[in-house]
Design an enzyme around this catalytic site. Structure first.
Site, PDB file in Angstrom:
ATOM      1  N   HIS A 119       0.818  -1.215   0.000  1.00 17.79           N
ATOM      2  CA  HIS A 119       0.000   0.000   0.000  1.00 17.79           C
ATOM      3  C   HIS A 119       0.856   1.271   0.000  1.00 17.79           C
ATOM      4  O   HIS A 119       0.347   2.356   0.253  1.00 17.79           O
ATOM      5  CB  HIS A 119      -0.977  -0.009   1.181  1.00 17.79           C
ATOM      6  CG  HIS A 119      -2.063  -1.043   1.033  1.00 17.79           C
ATOM      7  ND1 HIS A 119      -2.834  -1.492   2.080  1.00 17.79           N
ATOM      8  CD2 HIS A 119      -2.493  -1.735  -0.061  1.00 17.79           C
ATOM      9  CE1 HIS A 119      -3.689  -2.404   1.638  1.00 17.79           C
ATOM     10  NE2 HIS A 119      -3.495  -2.572   0.347  1.00 17.79           N
ATOM     11  N   ASN A 212      -3.922 -12.923  15.450  1.00 15.07           N
ATOM     12  CA  ASN A 212      -4.652 -11.661  15.540  1.00 15.07           C
ATOM     13  C   ASN A 212      -5.313 -11.560  16.911  1.00 15.07           C
ATOM     14  O   ASN A 212      -5.579 -12.574  17.556  1.00 15.07           O
ATOM     15  CB  ASN A 212      -5.708 -11.573  14.434  1.00 15.07           C
ATOM     16  CG  ASN A 212      -6.124 -10.142  14.123  1.00 15.07           C
ATOM     17  OD1 ASN A 212      -5.289  -9.231  14.152  1.00 15.07           O
ATOM     18  ND2 ASN A 212      -7.391  -9.921  13.838  1.00 15.07           N
TER      19      ASN A 212
END
Ligand code: ZN
Length: 247
Positions: A119, A212
């Site tokens: 990104h 996570n």
């Protein structure tokens, strides 16, 4: 108590490890996402400061936003998750690829080499006229609209905005074909195309490990899911794996 009871087996000499990291890995370094802030910056929706039409309409506003984010990222320090991945990369050199959705540069700061920052990066900008890329440190950011030192054209942040194609998709595809282990840390599994990478890797025969704080939306895609903070779990994984690699 956070801790991993059943660690996935260590990579063997024939294994290739690909890692994908997301915002959860940087959260422990104090980098907040705009989802945390209700998706707003100074009452602007993120699309209003992070898209090509936004830059065309008001480049000064977009630059103000990215200068602030760059300063914030420059003050942040890598955390044990970044350091663990840098250690894995050094130990598995040649059979390791690190892909990140984060734009803060903290993996590079921790010493990871060849990071595929899909990104873009807050630490880089590029010329909209001649496409020369610069480190933000090497351009004069005093003007409201920074100019290219080479041609005088308008610079823009080297960030993948809404509606733009992520960087390194070819390199990522090669890694996902080659990988035998795919480790995904700190992502909610909702941002595409990154959320699909685990399916691509598994179709190619890799086993997938997720780490996570919360179970991700695509949890069903993982062979192993470890719930916890990346800054706690990844150092444990690195220690276990790298000890096994030595023996
Ligand atoms: Zn230029």
């Amino acid at each position: 108590m956070e801790g991993v009871l059943n660690l996935p087996p260590a990579p063997t000499l024939t294994d290739f490890l690909t890692v994908l990291t997301g915002a959860g890995v940087s959260a422990e370094s104090g980098i907040r996402t705009f989802r945390d802030a209700g998706g707003l910056w100074e009452s602007h929706r993120l699309e209003e400061v992070a898209s090509p039409p936004a830059f065309a309409r008001d480049p000064e506003l977009v630059w103000r936003f990215y200068k602030a984010r760059w300063e914030n990222a420059s003050r942040a320090r890598p955390n044990p998750a970044h350091e663990a991945l840098a250690a894995m990369g050094a130990a598995l050199a040649g059979r390791f690829v690190l892909i990140t959705q984060n734009v803060d540069g903290l993996h590079q700061c921790a010493g990871s080499a060849g990071v595929l920052d899909m990104h873009g990066s807050l630490h880089r900008c590029r010329c909209t006229r001649c496409d020369t890329h610069y480190s933000m440190r090497n351009v004069d950011l005093t003007p409201a609209l920074p100019a290219c030192p080479a041609c005088g054209g308008l610079l823009r942040p080297d960030i993948v905005w809404f509606g733009e194609m992520p960087h390194y998709l070819d390199e990522i595809e090669v890694a996902l074909r080659r990988t035998t282990l795919f480790l995904v840390a700190g992502t909610s599994g909702v941002v595409y195309p990154a959320a699909q990478f685990v399916q691509m890797a598994r179709r190619n025969g890799a086993s997938a490990i997720g780490v996570n704080l919360e179970p991700p939306d695509n949890i069903a895609c993982f062979d192993t899911f470890i719930q916890g903070r990346a800054g706690v779990v990844l150092p444990q994984l690195a220690a276990a794996w790298l000890d096994a690699d030595k023996s």
